[in-house]
Design a protein around this motif. Structure first.
Motif, PDB file in Angstrom:
ATOM      1  N   PHE A 106     -42.196 -58.724  60.370  1.00  0.00           N
ATOM      2  CA  PHE A 106     -41.904 -59.115  61.746  1.00  0.00           C
ATOM      3  C   PHE A 106     -40.511 -58.662  62.169  1.00  0.00           C
ATOM      4  CE2 PHE A 106     -40.589 -61.886  65.160  1.00  0.00           C
ATOM      5  CZ  PHE A 106     -41.723 -61.995  65.944  1.00  0.00           C
ATOM      6  N   ARG A 107     -39.503 -58.995  61.380  1.00  0.00           N
ATOM      7  CA  ARG A 107     -38.123 -58.645  61.767  1.00  0.00           C
ATOM      8  C   ARG A 107     -37.887 -57.143  61.799  1.00  0.00           C
ATOM      9  NH1 ARG A 107     -34.899 -62.967  62.523  1.00  0.00           N
ATOM     10  NH2 ARG A 107     -35.480 -64.907  61.488  1.00  0.00           N
ATOM     11  N   GLU A 108     -38.528 -56.427  60.884  1.00  0.00           N
ATOM     12  CA  GLU A 108     -38.392 -54.969  60.887  1.00  0.00           C
ATOM     13  C   GLU A 108     -39.051 -54.369  62.130  1.00  0.00           C
ATOM     14  OE1 GLU A 108     -37.657 -50.959  59.907  1.00  0.00           O
ATOM     15  OE2 GLU A 108     -36.659 -52.830  59.415  1.00  0.00           O
TER      16      GLU A 108
ATOM     17  N   SER B 181     -38.898 -58.986  72.853  1.00  0.00           N
ATOM     18  CA  SER B 181     -38.609 -60.377  72.498  1.00  0.00           C
ATOM     19  C   SER B 181     -39.530 -60.811  71.359  1.00  0.00           C
ATOM     20  CB  SER B 181     -38.807 -61.292  73.704  1.00  0.00           C
ATOM     21  OG  SER B 181     -40.180 -61.422  73.995  1.00  0.00           O
ATOM     22  N   SER B 182     -39.094 -61.801  70.610  1.00  0.00           N
ATOM     23  CA  SER B 182     -39.896 -62.292  69.494  1.00  0.00           C
ATOM     24  C   SER B 182     -41.206 -62.905  69.983  1.00  0.00           C
ATOM     25  CB  SER B 182     -39.103 -63.282  68.653  1.00  0.00           C
ATOM     26  OG  SER B 182     -38.700 -64.380  69.434  1.00  0.00           O
ATOM     27  N   SER B 183     -41.199 -63.528  71.154  1.00  0.00           N
ATOM     28  CA  SER B 183     -42.437 -64.140  71.652  1.00  0.00           C
ATOM     29  C   SER B 183     -43.461 -63.072  72.032  1.00  0.00           C
ATOM     30  CB  SER B 183     -42.152 -65.063  72.833  1.00  0.00           C
ATOM     31  OG  SER B 183     -41.600 -64.349  73.911  1.00  0.00           O
TER      32      SER B 183
ATOM     33  N   TRP C 105     -45.841 -52.930  75.117  1.00  0.00           N
ATOM     34  CA  TRP C 105     -45.428 -52.851  73.726  1.00  0.00           C
ATOM     35  C   TRP C 105     -46.572 -52.634  72.737  1.00  0.00           C
ATOM     36  CZ3 TRP C 105     -40.553 -51.816  72.835  1.00  0.00           C
ATOM     37  CH2 TRP C 105     -39.581 -52.285  73.705  1.00  0.00           C
TER      38      TRP C 105
ATOM     39  N   GLN D  31     -39.432 -55.882  64.970  1.00  0.00           N
ATOM     40  CA  GLN D  31     -38.575 -56.255  66.094  1.00  0.00           C
ATOM     41  C   GLN D  31     -37.349 -55.345  66.156  1.00  0.00           C
ATOM     42  OE1 GLN D  31     -37.043 -60.288  66.094  1.00  0.00           O
ATOM     43  NE2 GLN D  31     -37.323 -60.396  68.313  1.00  0.00           N
ATOM     44  N   ARG D  32     -36.809 -54.977  65.007  1.00  0.00           N
ATOM     45  CA  ARG D  32     -35.662 -54.069  64.960  1.00  0.00           C
ATOM     46  C   ARG D  32     -36.056 -52.684  65.475  1.00  0.00           C
ATOM     47  NH1 ARG D  32     -33.765 -50.041  62.499  1.00  0.00           N
ATOM     48  NH2 ARG D  32     -35.405 -49.889  60.941  1.00  0.00           N
TER      49      ARG D  32
ATOM     50  N   LEU E 102     -43.587 -59.991  70.766  1.00  0.00           N
ATOM     51  CA  LEU E 102     -44.022 -59.385  69.510  1.00  0.00           C
ATOM     52  C   LEU E 102     -45.059 -60.270  68.828  1.00  0.00           C
ATOM     53  CD1 LEU E 102     -43.953 -57.254  67.328  1.00  0.00           C
ATOM     54  CD2 LEU E 102     -41.886 -58.357  66.409  1.00  0.00           C
ATOM     55  N   SER E 103     -44.800 -61.547  68.764  1.00  0.00           N
ATOM     56  CA  SER E 103     -45.736 -62.480  68.138  1.00  0.00           C
ATOM     57  C   SER E 103     -47.089 -62.449  68.841  1.00  0.00           C
ATOM     58  CB  SER E 103     -45.145 -63.887  68.177  1.00  0.00           C
ATOM     59  OG  SER E 103     -46.019 -64.794  67.580  1.00  0.00           O
TER      60      SER E 103
ATOM     61  N   GLU F  10     -36.408 -52.281  69.696  1.00  0.00           N
ATOM     62  CA  GLU F  10     -35.139 -52.960  69.983  1.00  0.00           C
ATOM     63  C   GLU F  10     -35.092 -53.910  71.170  1.00  0.00           C
ATOM     64  OE1 GLU F  10     -35.392 -48.887  71.517  1.00  0.00           O
ATOM     65  OE2 GLU F  10     -35.275 -49.504  69.443  1.00  0.00           O
TER      66      GLU F  10
END
Length: 90
Positions: A26-28, A37-39, A11, A30-31, A41-42, A34
């Motif tokens: 962050f949410r954008e 996972s949030s972990s 990623w 993640q969107r 991405l973080s 698609e």
């Protein structure tokens, strides 16, 4: 080798590419990515920030000048990969 190690992580290149198109929160991000996972991405955002390739501002994550230089440096590889794909299809 350290740069290739970082860029080869799952990623990482997608995040860099997405931020080269436009800054995002962050949410954008993640969107846009698609299935990430949030972990993950973080973790990737933290790694890229530690590498000074991106920064978090009030309006979201941005590539730093060094991050933009990375995108510019990768552009010839992108051009080559398109030619390679075309040759493979021929």
């Amino acid at each position: 080798m350290a740069a290739l190690d970082l860029l080869g992580r799952r990623w990482t290149m997608r995040i860099v590419w997405e931020l080269s198109q436009a800054p995002a929160g962050f949410r954008e991000l993640q969107r846009r990515c698609e299935r990430m996972s949030s972990s993950v991405l973080s973790t990737r955002l933290e790694e890229l920030a530690q590498a000074r390739l991106l920064t978090l501002r009030d309006d979201g994550y941005h590539l730093t000048p060094l991050g933009q230089e990375l995108v510019d440096a990768l552009r010839p590889l992108g051009d080559w990969s398109r030619r390679w794909a075309d040759a493979a299809d021929a």
